[in-house]
Design an enzyme around this catalytic site. Structure first.
Site, PDB file in Angstrom:
ATOM      1  CB  CYS A   1       3.445  -1.940  13.481  1.00  0.00           C
ATOM      2  SG  CYS A   1       3.498  -1.412  11.755  1.00  0.00           S
TER       3      CYS A   1
ATOM      4  CB  CYS B   1       2.004   6.151  11.034  1.00  0.00           C
ATOM      5  SG  CYS B   1       2.733   7.462  10.048  1.00  0.00           S
TER       6      CYS B   1
ATOM      7  CD  GLU C   1      -2.888  -1.081   2.403  1.00  0.00           C
ATOM      8  OE1 GLU C   1      -4.077  -1.419   2.222  1.00  0.00           O
ATOM      9  OE2 GLU C   1      -2.439  -0.752   3.518  1.00  0.00           O
TER      10      GLU C   1
ATOM     11  CB  CYS D   1       3.132   7.372   3.126  1.00  0.00           C
ATOM     12  SG  CYS D   1       3.697   6.136   4.301  1.00  0.00           S
TER      13      CYS D   1
ATOM     14  CB  CYS E   1       7.409  -4.993   8.209  1.00  0.00           C
ATOM     15  SG  CYS E   1       8.771  -4.209   9.120  1.00  0.00           S
TER      16      CYS E   1
ATOM     17  CB  CYS F   1       6.781  -3.239  15.950  1.00  0.00           C
ATOM     18  SG  CYS F   1       8.491  -2.770  15.566  1.00  0.00           S
TER      19      CYS F   1
END
Length: 414
Positions: free
Chosen positions: A164, A397, A137, A150, A157, A161
């Site tokens: 997230c 974010c 995205e 962005c 990823c 974390c």
């Protein structure tokens, strides 16, 4: 006061919520620690694209296709200046060889699966399918005086974390240089066609993305070479690249210290952002698993070295999470650590947490947020609460993630 004594002194008026996941299981290694994926899984590579090549390599590739080398610059002009891969718009190329040349040099990289817009149309989230079915995205945002994109640098990823959404499924693969650049080219095309808010009657043909933030899917410094090759293409003058200002490009990391030091030696004055989220190792070990490799002070030392070498002020990103990392003593400790390294080298960007689906965590209250910001500013650390954009379309974010619904939509796109 030591970090441990600060932690013990919080008391009942300042509860301490511990990081944990809900609705998904965090991947762990054999020792039970959160799994970190630095290497990209082996998958089929995307087709080589003009944006993967240097200007000299583009000339050689065009010659391999049986055309004179100067055609490479014509193609680059169409792609980097007019933001098109459509051969019908390239009338300066020989008609008989146009299709073959475009197919060989500008193969399709991103298929648009879905586009979500805010009510005003000034924020758009794109869901893209890559050649191998991987989903990524990017989010396009219009602000007064600038347009920011962005971008994603990885599908998924590997930093794991727990707060997230992107990291929940782990790392699918690194994105290629051209896949990163194509996000910008497609955004520029939409902007020129008047598709990003603003007054419809205005001429948007000369507008384009002015700012890039590597804060989409992925850890940019874990895909270092391709990200830096993309940055070089962004700042290369048109038509060799996109002709952007390096100062409008922000490269973010959760704290890969060796890569931060490498970035400082690149001699490209991008803005560097460290996603810190906690000033104490006691919490950051749980909140940001890479802290098990490089501790808070090591990451801050590397960030300060970036400032010393480049003269560019560093940004500290800090997601404020209710009763987890928003305590007043943590604001004081953060200010203490930043000021210990000097003054004028850093700017703190707190941002209220953007909750992810099924998360038990939530953003700090307005009162606690204001107190956190006040303490940093009063300590002489420039601090600005960041504007949150795209929450209603899960485009803020930490909210970028390919869901099962997205996968179904991607499967339906021919």
């Amino acid at each position: 006061m030591t970090e441990n004594s600060r932690i013990r002194s919080t008391g009942p008026a300042a509860p301490q919520v511990r990081p944990r996941t809900e609705g998904w299981t965090q991947k762990k290694d054999a020792e039970g620690r959160p799994l970190l994926q630095f290497a990209s899984p082996k998958r089929g590579k995307p087709p080589v694209h003009l944006a993967d090549l240097t200007p000299a390599e583009r000339i050689e590739k065009v010659k391999e296709l049986g055309l004179p080398g100067f055609r490479a610059k014509q193609l680059a002009t169409h792609y980097f200046t007019h933001y098109t891969s459509d051969p019908s718009q390239m009338t300066d190329l020989p008609a008989a060889q146009r299709e073959e040349l475009v197919t060989g040099m500008l193969p399709p990289l991103l298929t648009e699966v879905r586009r979500l817009e805010t009510d005003r149309g000034d924020t758009i989230k794109f869901l893209w399918r890559l050649h191998d079915g991987a989903l990524v995205e990017s989010v396009l945002m219009r602000y007064p005086g600038r347009i920011t994109l962005c971008v994603s640098s990885q599908a998924g990823c590997g930093m794991n974390c727990p707060f997230c959404a992107t990291g929940q499924a782990g790392l699918t693969r690194n994105m290629s240089t051209a896949e990163i650049i194509e996000q910008i080219v497609r955004a520029n095309r939409l902007i020129a066609e008047g598709g990003l808010g603003g007054k419809k009657a205005d001429d948007h043909s000369m507008e384009r993305v002015s700012n890039i933030v590597f804060m989409g899917m992925g850890e940019p410094l874990a895909n270092y070479k391709r990200v830096m090759d993309a940055v070089r293409t962004m700042v290369a003058p048109q038509p060799d690249g996109l002709g952007m200002s390096a100062r409008g490009i922000t490269v973010s990391t959760v704290g890969l210290v060796p890569a931060i030091r490498k970035l400082a030696d690149e001699n490209i004055p991008v803005t560097f952002a460290l996603s810190l989220h906690a000033p104490d190792d006691h919490l950051r070990d749980e909140l940001i698993p890479v802290n098990s490799r490089w501790k808070v002070d090591e990451a801050l030392d590397a960030a300060y070295e970036y400032y010393e070498k480049t003269g560019r002020r560093v940004s500290i990103e800090y997601a404020l999470i209710k009763d987890m990392n928003d305590h007043a003593w943590r604001a004081d400790l953060l200010a203490e650590k930043l000021n210990a390294r000097g003054r004028g080298w850093v700017h703190v960007n707190p941002i209220p947490l953007n909750p992810t689906p099924e998360s038990v965590w939530t953003a700090s209250t307005k009162e606690v947020t204001n107190e956190f910001v006040r303490r940093l500013n009063d300590a002489g650390v420039p601090t600005t609460l960041r504007d949150t954009r795209g929450k209603e379309i899960d485009g803020a974010c930490g909210q970028l993630v390919a869901t099962s619904e997205d996968e179904a939509a991607a499967a339906a796109v021919v």
